[in-house]
Design an enzyme around this catalytic site. Structure first.
Site, mmCIF file in Angstrom:
data_model
loop_
_atom_site.group_PDB
_atom_site.id
_atom_site.type_symbol
_atom_site.label_atom_id
_atom_site.label_comp_id
_atom_site.label_asym_id
_atom_site.label_seq_id
_atom_site.Cartn_x
_atom_site.Cartn_y
_atom_site.Cartn_z
ATOM 1 N N ASP A 9 0.854 -1.172 0.000
ATOM 2 C CA ASP A 9 0.000 0.000 0.000
ATOM 3 C C ASP A 9 0.903 1.239 0.000
ATOM 4 O OD1 ASP A 9 -2.382 1.579 0.369
ATOM 5 O OD2 ASP A 9 -1.878 1.726 2.490
ATOM 6 N N ASP A 11 -0.356 5.207 0.955
ATOM 7 C CA ASP A 11 -0.669 6.172 2.010
ATOM 8 C C ASP A 11 -0.698 5.510 3.379
ATOM 9 O OD1 ASP A 11 -0.907 7.877 -0.081
ATOM 10 O OD2 ASP A 11 -3.026 8.346 0.190
ATOM 11 N N ASP A 217 -1.962 -0.635 5.907
ATOM 12 C CA ASP A 217 -2.381 -0.074 7.195
ATOM 13 C C ASP A 217 -3.885 0.092 7.333
ATOM 14 O OD1 ASP A 217 -2.540 2.186 5.334
ATOM 15 O OD2 ASP A 217 -2.760 3.428 7.134
#
Length: 280
Positions: A9, A11, A217
């Protein structure tokens, strides 16, 4: 023989949640390049956003955009697919979902019942205020092809009600670190990851063992994390770490964002006998 693949991922993971900086991860990124291990970006960001970001990252590997809506394969790579691929200049594209216009049309009357604001309802200035992006990056983020992010300010239970209302149209909602994302039912980070893993399997040979690590996250990373051999949850300064169902072996980093990302990647590399003496 084992082939290693890394899926990540952006961001809040490879990029800092607040500043979008990736400097703490630069040494680990160089190590991946040194050892020839693909670093495959798997993000909610758009193709336009990735073009400029990949230049900053010096990224040469495939990438997945808009939460698994499409995979882009650089033409210089020897990856071949039996599926029909679209010609997109320097890339081959495999798409999995409906166009954004269909998603907008399906939710035009939903704002009477739920509290949310879609990207298509925002001005560039409004998006800049919400995300901290500059004007150029905010403009790029709004240029979407297969998904529609929403700033969701209603309850989680209301989100589940909207999910149920959209399900008959083969549309799903995935909640990320900052936005909830409307997309096609077949659009999923895990589905795109496994499709791409299959291409690497074909490229090597049927006897090769493909070993994957995935780092993320947010809630929209859970599927990707569940499918990986090594799931890594990156600690966030903004929200509690997502749970990865049925994976008691998931890693949780001590540090947040790119610092935690680098720590996990370095541990993983060492487990496989890769030690970069230049990575200090």
């Amino acid at each position: 023989m084992t082939t290693l693949l890394l899926f990540t991922d952006l961001d809040g993971t490879l990029l800092d949640h607040h500043s979008y900086d990736f400097q703490p991860a630069e040494a680990a990124l160089r190590s991946l390049k040194t050892f020839g291990i693909p670093c495959i970006i798997n993000t909610s960001k758009t193709f336009v956003e990735l073009i400029s970001l990949r230049q900053a990252l010096e990224h040469q590997d495939p990438f997945i955009v808009e939460n698994g809506s499409a995979v882009y394969i650089p033409k210089h790579l020897a990856l071949r697919s039996d599926d029909a691929l679209e010609d997109c200049g320097d890339f081959w594209r495999k798409s999995f979902g409906p166009h954004r216009d269909q998603l907008i049309a399906l939710t035009n009357d939903k704002q009477n019942s739920f509290q949310f604001t879609r990207f298509s309802d925002m001005t560039c200035q409004e998006l800049m205020s919400i995300t901290g992006l500059n004007e150029e990056n905010a403009t790029q983020a709004m240029q979407r092809d297969f998904s529609e992010p929403m700033l969701w300010v209603d309850s989680d239970s209301a989100l589940n009600v909207l999910r149920a209302e959209l399900a008959p149209f083969d549309v799903q909602i995935q909640k990320g670190g900052r936005f909830a994302h409307l997309m096609g039912k077949e659009c999923d980070k895990a589905h795109a990851m496994m499709w791409l893993k299959g291409l690497y399997q074909k490229q090597s040979n049927s006897n090769s063992n493909i070993h994957t690590i995935a780092l993320g996250d947010g809630e929209n990373d859970i599927g990707m994390l569940r499918q990986a051999d090594v799931p890594v949850v990156i600690r966030s300064p903004a929200h509690t770490p997502p749970k990865v169902p049925n994976r008691s072996d998931a890693w949780l980093t001590e540090s947040c964002g790119p610092e935690g990302w680098a720590q996990a990647v370095n541990v993983w590399l060492k487990q496989h006998g890769f030690v970069d003496k230049n990575n200090t």
